[in-house]
Scaffold this active site. Structure first.
Site, PDB file in Angstrom:
ATOM      1  N   TYR A   1      50.680  41.591  33.278  1.00 50.56           N
ATOM      2  CA  TYR A   1      49.797  40.446  33.030  1.00 50.56           C
ATOM      3  C   TYR A   1      48.398  40.920  32.654  1.00 50.56           C
ATOM      4  O   TYR A   1      48.020  42.068  32.879  1.00 50.56           O
ATOM      5  CB  TYR A   1      49.738  39.525  34.249  1.00 50.56           C
TER       6      TYR A   1
ATOM      7  N   LYS B   1      49.183  47.274  35.039  1.00 49.81           N
ATOM      8  CA  LYS B   1      48.805  45.941  35.530  1.00 49.81           C
ATOM      9  C   LYS B   1      50.063  45.092  35.731  1.00 49.81           C
ATOM     10  O   LYS B   1      50.351  44.134  35.001  1.00 49.81           O
ATOM     11  CB  LYS B   1      47.813  45.273  34.579  1.00 49.81           C
TER      12      LYS B   1
ATOM     13  N   GLU C   1      39.948  50.813  45.402  1.00 47.04           N
ATOM     14  CA  GLU C   1      39.334  49.801  44.536  1.00 47.04           C
ATOM     15  C   GLU C   1      39.370  48.477  45.279  1.00 47.04           C
ATOM     16  O   GLU C   1      39.881  48.384  46.395  1.00 47.04           O
ATOM     17  CB  GLU C   1      40.083  49.697  43.200  1.00 47.04           C
TER      18      GLU C   1
ATOM     19  N   LEU D   1      43.406  50.737  38.599  1.00 43.03           N
ATOM     20  CA  LEU D   1      43.528  50.073  37.308  1.00 43.03           C
ATOM     21  C   LEU D   1      42.316  50.429  36.448  1.00 43.03           C
ATOM     22  O   LEU D   1      41.183  50.387  36.942  1.00 43.03           O
ATOM     23  CB  LEU D   1      43.587  48.555  37.507  1.00 43.03           C
TER      24      LEU D   1
END
Length: 285
Positions: A33, A147, A179, A203
């Site tokens: 996504y 992702k 993160e 990411l």
């Protein structure tokens, strides 16, 4: 008026938008996504999001039969049909629908879904107050650079944060901040911005990339390295970046006050630059 959703070539009222119960995104989280922000009815840095989409799909051998231009056109049509001025466009592509079996089915057609969400990004109340963040163990798989729609680890982290009265969570592994649950984590020391290197652990943030491109306009420097939770608690400022948060100040971490509990000047300056960039359509030169 019902929100319009895109499903496999059709623009449908949301109550009519459906996919198969055998879709591999539903059964296996076998999908990718992206979320592109919209400001003033314009997409923000959409090309970069689509480039990351292509990379993620390539990493899991998921064919992407739509060109980047076709995907941009669908995004723009969704903005138009939903009269979206400020918010985001969510895109999800899965391997498609087939009887349940782990190996990739042959001759399967990918599923493509897009929908919009109207949100207040620029004048969100948390810009003035900063957000409260709590830490949570990083429970995710090893390919965090993809992702994937498999977000259970992030869901649990954000639910924990909500139960603690916090806005978000930072994920921690072996004492090191990985993160945010859905954002890049940063700390500030003096005029130096610190965030960890890109790898399979995190990411590759699109907003992160934009912020780094802006540093030439400031007197800030960047140090790409990991940082511990203890170091974050001792930081002068902290913030997150993402497509939906833009640049968002963190003013509380595990109940510890950051920058006297108010957004810091470095964070606010970076946010100012980013919002100006986003208003212009958000395209890096």
């Amino acid at each position: 008026m019902s929100r319009i959703v895109y499903v496999n070539g059709e623009y449908l009222p949301e109550e009519e938008a459906k996919i198969s119960v055998f879709d591999r995104g539903f059964i296996f989280a076998d999908g990718i996504y992206e979320v592109s922000a919209v400001l003033g009815g314009k997409l923000v840095d959409c090309e970069a999001h689509l480039a990351r989409l292509e990379r993620s799909c390539g990493e899991i051998n998921l064919p992407l039969p739509w060109s980047r231009a076709e995907l941009v056109a669908i995004h723009e049509e969704m903005i138009k049909r939903n009269a979206l001025d400020e918010g985001g466009v969510y895109l999800q592509v899965t391997r498609g629908a087939a009887d349940r079996d782990f190996p990739f089915p042959k001759d399967i057609k990918p599923t493509l879904v897009l929908f919009t969400q109207a949100r207040n990004y620029v004048n969100a109340p948390t810009v003035k107050t900063g957000i409260k963040v709590v830490t949570f163990p990083d429970l995710r798989w090893e390919r965090r650079d993809i992702k994937s729609v498999g977000l259970l680890g992030q869901v649990l982290a954000k639910q924990f944060a909500a139960e603690q009265g916090a806005n978000d969570a930072w994920l921690v592994e072996d004492g090191v901040v990985t993160e945010g649950a859905s954002a890049t984590a940063w700390i500030v020391k003096g005029k130096t911005l610190i965030s960890r290197p890109l790898s399979n652990k995190v990411l590759p943030g699109i907003t992160r990339k934009a912020v780094l491109a802006f540093l030439a306009e400031t007197d800030f420097t960047f140090e790409e390295r990991t940082f511990t939770l203890e170091e974050a608690l001792d930081a002068e400022e902290a913030f997150i970046t993402s497509a939906t948060a833009f640049v968002m100040p963190v003013t509380s971490l595990d109940g510890h006050t950051i920058h006297n509990g108010a957004p810091g000047p470095t964070t606010l300056r970076l946010r100012e630059i980013y919002v100006d960039f986003a208003r212009k359509g958000g395209v890096l030169g």
